[in-house]
Enzyme design. Sequence first.
Site, PDB file in Angstrom:
ATOM      1  N   HIS A 161       1.184   4.328 -17.181  1.00  0.00           N
ATOM      2  CA  HIS A 161       1.985   4.862 -16.063  1.00  0.00           C
ATOM      3  C   HIS A 161       1.319   4.570 -14.713  1.00  0.00           C
ATOM      4  CE1 HIS A 161       3.945   7.216 -19.263  1.00  0.00           C
ATOM      5  NE2 HIS A 161       2.718   7.418 -19.687  1.00  0.00           N
ATOM      6  N   SER A 282      -1.447 -14.956   7.751  1.00  0.00           N
ATOM      7  CA  SER A 282      -0.213 -14.550   8.406  1.00  0.00           C
ATOM      8  C   SER A 282      -0.194 -15.182   9.786  1.00  0.00           C
ATOM      9  CB  SER A 282      -0.187 -13.030   8.518  1.00  0.00           C
ATOM     10  OG  SER A 282       0.632 -12.632   9.598  1.00  0.00           O
ATOM     11  N   LYS A 288      -4.980 -11.025   7.864  1.00  0.00           N
ATOM     12  CA  LYS A 288      -4.322 -11.100   6.562  1.00  0.00           C
ATOM     13  C   LYS A 288      -4.759 -12.284   5.711  1.00  0.00           C
ATOM     14  CE  LYS A 288      -1.173  -8.890   5.157  1.00  0.00           C
ATOM     15  NZ  LYS A 288       0.188  -8.698   5.678  1.00  0.00           N
ATOM     16  N   GLU A 295       2.276 -14.279  -5.934  1.00  0.00           N
ATOM     17  CA  GLU A 295       3.586 -13.798  -5.469  1.00  0.00           C
ATOM     18  C   GLU A 295       4.676 -14.818  -5.779  1.00  0.00           C
ATOM     19  OE1 GLU A 295       3.706 -12.290  -1.393  1.00  0.00           O
ATOM     20  OE2 GLU A 295       1.681 -11.525  -1.650  1.00  0.00           O
TER      21      GLU A 295
END
Length: 466
Positions: A161, A282, A288, A295
Amino acid sequence: MSQKTPKALWGGRFSESTDAFVQAFTASVQFDNRMSSEDIQGSVAHATMLADQGILTAEECNQIVSGLKQISEEIDAGSFEWLIAREDVHMNIESRLIDLIGDTGKKLHTGRSRNDQVATDIRLWLRAAIDQVVSELAKLQTSLINLAEREAETIMPGFTHLQAAQPITFGHHMLAWNEMLERDYGRLLDCRKRMNQCPLGSAALAGTSFPIDRIRSAALLGFDRPTENSLDSVSDRDFGIEFVSAASIIMMHLSRCSEELINWNSTAWQFIDLPDKFCTGSSIMPQKKNPDVPELVRGKSGRVFGHLIGLLTLMKGQPLAYNKDNQEDKEPLYDTADNLLGCLHAFGEMMPELLVNKTKMREAAKSGFSTATDLADYLVRKGIPFRDAHEVVGKAVALGIERQRDLSEMTLTELQSFHSAIDTDVYDVLTVEGSVNARNHMGGTAPNQVMAAAQRARDRISRRRV
Ligand code: ARG
């Protein structure tokens, strides 16, 4: 791609030429020329079989085979002129053969149809694609196994979980991924086995009146045997669906792995550091470093699942035997293979370079009372029934929450206030190391079990034949 319009090979019964739009609309050469080498292989095998059977003379077969060889060289050199008006890869190559060797070239199509030809070409193409996928898969699996061995003793939290549940080793986690991929290998192998049958000889749908030898054609192309039924052979695309289905499961696995890498790599978790070359920055936020590779892999799973649904839908309404609908099978198959290979390759390159932040992972493994089950098991070994032990430990956890202290940080007196059976040896099981070492059986997370499992995983790969 040229727009010239020579007479169609099937033009005999037609009184006017195909509308230019319809011609472009129905053509497939723009994409099926990717199977040119398989098409030529199939034609060489067909001509060889026809000559063996006395349907072509040896001289005719030689002319055809050398004409096809020249075409193959032209294609490789980029000088072959693909014509939309020649519709597909099959007729482009056959027409060029006729241009090159004249009337003998017109005999190649004896006892054959584009229907069994295309079914053969796709099987050959997909078989080669599967072999490439299997090889990328083995590379990725090997990098996971290496990583598992390298990090066999590295402690991290195991989750259920997405809550820290029990300490595990990072190596054990890597081997869990490997098991997913091992099943994927099995699925690909199974799909390859069923795919490896030769449709040649089925002709348009009913077979041919020529005395062909289907076993010979099949053997020449490395197929295990000819397909059984001519109607089924020209219309069946199950093998493509099976491939995309196996590919979808692989992509689902890679997507799950990606999701974990993204979490682990996040500024909040900091379990791992993905090497710079697998990330991008970024354009606005200078700090970043984004995990683009995982991804994108996670994102690409969507298109592969889409191709599976696309192919199932393509087939669902089709009566026997061949229908032009089937021309729509190729692009999803190519796209699936290309993306799958890309994702497996990216993962295979990235995994060995993963930097593991042992301190962060160990800290996280200690949090959330992850050794609570170990304390319960300890009490069970002292003769307390498991349900009672569970209750006792629950109370200890409640105190820990109140005092903000882990079980391992409590004094013996504190612990004994929950049960008198608790003794100094309890601290051996309350540490995260004690916890993982205790799970010392096949399939368990103990470092020595991880090393043994890694060896078994390696052996399975080295025993593979495809
Ligand atoms: N381009 C076609 C395909 O991909 C080849 C087979 C065409 N056969 C036919 N009878 N029109 O399916």
